[in-house]
Motif scaffolding. Structure first.
Motif, short mmCIF file in Angstrom:
data_model
loop_
_atom_site.label_atom_id
_atom_site.label_comp_id
_atom_site.label_asym_id
_atom_site.label_seq_id
_atom_site.Cartn_x
_atom_site.Cartn_y
_atom_site.Cartn_z
N ALA A 164 -6.61 -5.59 4.10
CA ALA A 164 -6.58 -4.87 2.61
C ALA A 164 -8.02 -4.53 2.27
O ALA A 164 -8.02 -3.57 1.55
N ALA A 165 -9.15 -5.36 2.72
CA ALA A 165 -10.30 -4.75 2.28
C ALA A 165 -10.80 -3.47 2.97
O ALA A 165 -11.08 -2.57 2.15
N LEU A 166 -10.36 -3.02 4.11
CA LEU A 166 -10.51 -1.98 4.98
C LEU A 166 -9.80 -0.86 4.17
O LEU A 166 -10.14 0.40 4.12
N LEU A 167 -8.48 -1.22 4.24
CA LEU A 167 -7.36 -0.23 3.77
C LEU A 167 -7.90 0.50 2.29
O LEU A 167 -7.71 1.55 1.73
N SER A 168 -8.48 -0.53 1.34
CA SER A 168 -8.69 -0.20 -0.01
C SER A 168 -9.87 0.43 -0.14
O SER A 168 -10.16 1.09 -1.24
N GLU A 169 -10.63 0.79 0.99
CA GLU A 169 -11.68 1.60 0.75
C GLU A 169 -11.38 3.12 0.62
O GLU A 169 -12.03 4.02 0.24
N GLN A 170 -10.09 3.68 1.00
CA GLN A 170 -9.67 4.88 1.00
C GLN A 170 -8.32 5.09 -0.14
O GLN A 170 -8.14 6.24 -0.19
N GLY A 175 -12.72 -1.01 -1.49
CA GLY A 175 -13.15 -2.44 -0.76
C GLY A 175 -13.22 -3.80 -1.68
O GLY A 175 -13.46 -4.54 -0.90
N MET A 176 -12.96 -3.61 -2.83
CA MET A 176 -13.10 -4.89 -3.55
C MET A 176 -12.24 -5.03 -4.41
O MET A 176 -11.40 -4.40 -5.05
N PRO A 177 -11.91 -6.37 -4.69
CA PRO A 177 -11.04 -6.91 -5.71
C PRO A 177 -11.33 -6.60 -7.07
O PRO A 177 -12.49 -6.96 -7.44
N THR A 178 -10.65 -5.85 -7.82
CA THR A 178 -10.72 -5.51 -9.07
C THR A 178 -10.17 -6.51 -10.35
O THR A 178 -10.63 -6.54 -11.46
N TRP A 232 -2.72 -13.08 -6.01
CA TRP A 232 -2.52 -11.38 -5.83
C TRP A 232 -3.69 -11.00 -6.40
O TRP A 232 -4.54 -11.42 -7.19
N SER A 233 -4.29 -9.66 -5.65
CA SER A 233 -5.34 -8.96 -6.04
C SER A 233 -5.09 -7.56 -5.92
O SER A 233 -4.35 -6.98 -5.21
N PHE A 234 -5.58 -6.94 -6.77
CA PHE A 234 -5.69 -5.45 -6.84
C PHE A 234 -7.01 -4.97 -6.35
O PHE A 234 -8.13 -5.45 -6.82
N LEU A 235 -7.15 -4.20 -5.13
CA LEU A 235 -8.40 -3.99 -4.70
C LEU A 235 -8.52 -2.29 -4.78
O LEU A 235 -7.82 -1.37 -4.61
N GLU A 236 -9.86 -1.78 -4.86
CA GLU A 236 -10.28 -0.69 -5.24
C GLU A 236 -11.72 -0.57 -4.53
O GLU A 236 -12.28 -1.44 -4.41
N LEU A 245 0.77 -1.39 0.02
CA LEU A 245 -0.18 -0.03 -0.09
C LEU A 245 0.86 1.26 0.01
O LEU A 245 1.98 1.26 0.38
N PRO A 246 0.24 2.36 -0.46
CA PRO A 246 1.09 3.70 -0.25
C PRO A 246 1.36 3.97 1.04
O PRO A 246 0.48 3.59 2.20
N ALA A 247 2.39 4.46 1.42
CA ALA A 247 2.96 4.68 2.66
C ALA A 247 2.43 5.79 3.30
O ALA A 247 1.68 6.72 2.64
N MET A 248 2.08 5.53 4.60
CA MET A 248 1.37 6.49 5.43
C MET A 248 1.99 6.30 7.03
O MET A 248 2.88 5.53 7.03
N SER A 249 1.53 7.01 7.92
CA SER A 249 2.06 7.02 9.27
C SER A 249 1.72 5.82 9.97
O SER A 249 0.45 5.31 9.47
#
Length: 186
Positions: A83-89, A112-115, A106-110, A24-28
């Motif tokens: 992953a599901a929770l983080l992909s909501e944002q 909250g869902m894998p696309t 592997w899955s790409f999630l957007e 995921l993209p870096a964050m604190s």
């Protein structure tokens, strides 16, 4: 190296050969913990020496940022929920490799869902079985190659190539092994 494709070190083979993670993209770390409603257990161990790595459900280990990205490593069911929770944002990748089976997904999630999902396993007849869903992502068409791995398991390490396509090299991953990690309990 073989034909310009980097080789996976023994340490990276060990870390990724039997694990699940979110890329995921870096964050604190504190922001991530708040988003997951998780508690920070410790921040004292390097990623490779973290005793909680692979410890079981409910624990996640967050790497230091690497070129704008991070890994959240843990048990498959815990990683899936995160992953599901983080992909909501934000868009994230979820991956799993188990060289003992051998199997990879592997899955790409957007939102909250894998696309896009891809899985690979060894069939009963000894041939590789690939399953896909969703439209291929641009890097798939560009020919991203999995790093050379021990025992001819290169194809199973394709999720590591995805990180490379996003600017996180094997060298970056090696360096991250020695950097402090954060252990979260969800």
């Amino acid at each position: 190296m073989s034909d310009g494709v980097p080789a996976l070190s023994g340490a990276l083979f060990e870390v990724f050969g039997g694990g699940s993670w979110v890329f995921l993209p870096a964050m604190s770390a504190r922001g991530l913990a708040a988003e997951l409603e998780a508690d920070i257990l410790d921040e004292q161990f390097s990623w490779c020496e973290n005793p909680h790595l692979g410890e079981g459900a409910g624990l996640l280990v967050l790497t230091a940022p690497m070129n704008g990205w991070m890994l959240l490593h843990g048990a498959s069911e815990t990683v899936g929920g995160a992953a599901a929770l983080l992909s909501e944002q934000r868009d994230v990748y979820r991956a799993m490799i188990d060289v003992r089976l051998p199997a990879m997904s592997w899955s790409f999630l957007e939102r909250g869902m894998p696309t896009r999902t891809v899985s690979l396993e060894l069939g009963d007849d000894g041939h590789l079985v690939t399953r896909t869903a969703g439209h291929p992502l641009p890097f798939e068409a560009d020919g991203a190659e999995a790093p050379v791995a021990a025992g001819g398991l290169d194809s199973f390490f394709y999720p590591v190539a995805i990180m490379g396509e996003h600017g996180v090299s094997l060298r970056d991953l090696e360096q991250a092994l020695d950097l402090p990690s954060v252990t979260l309990q969800v």
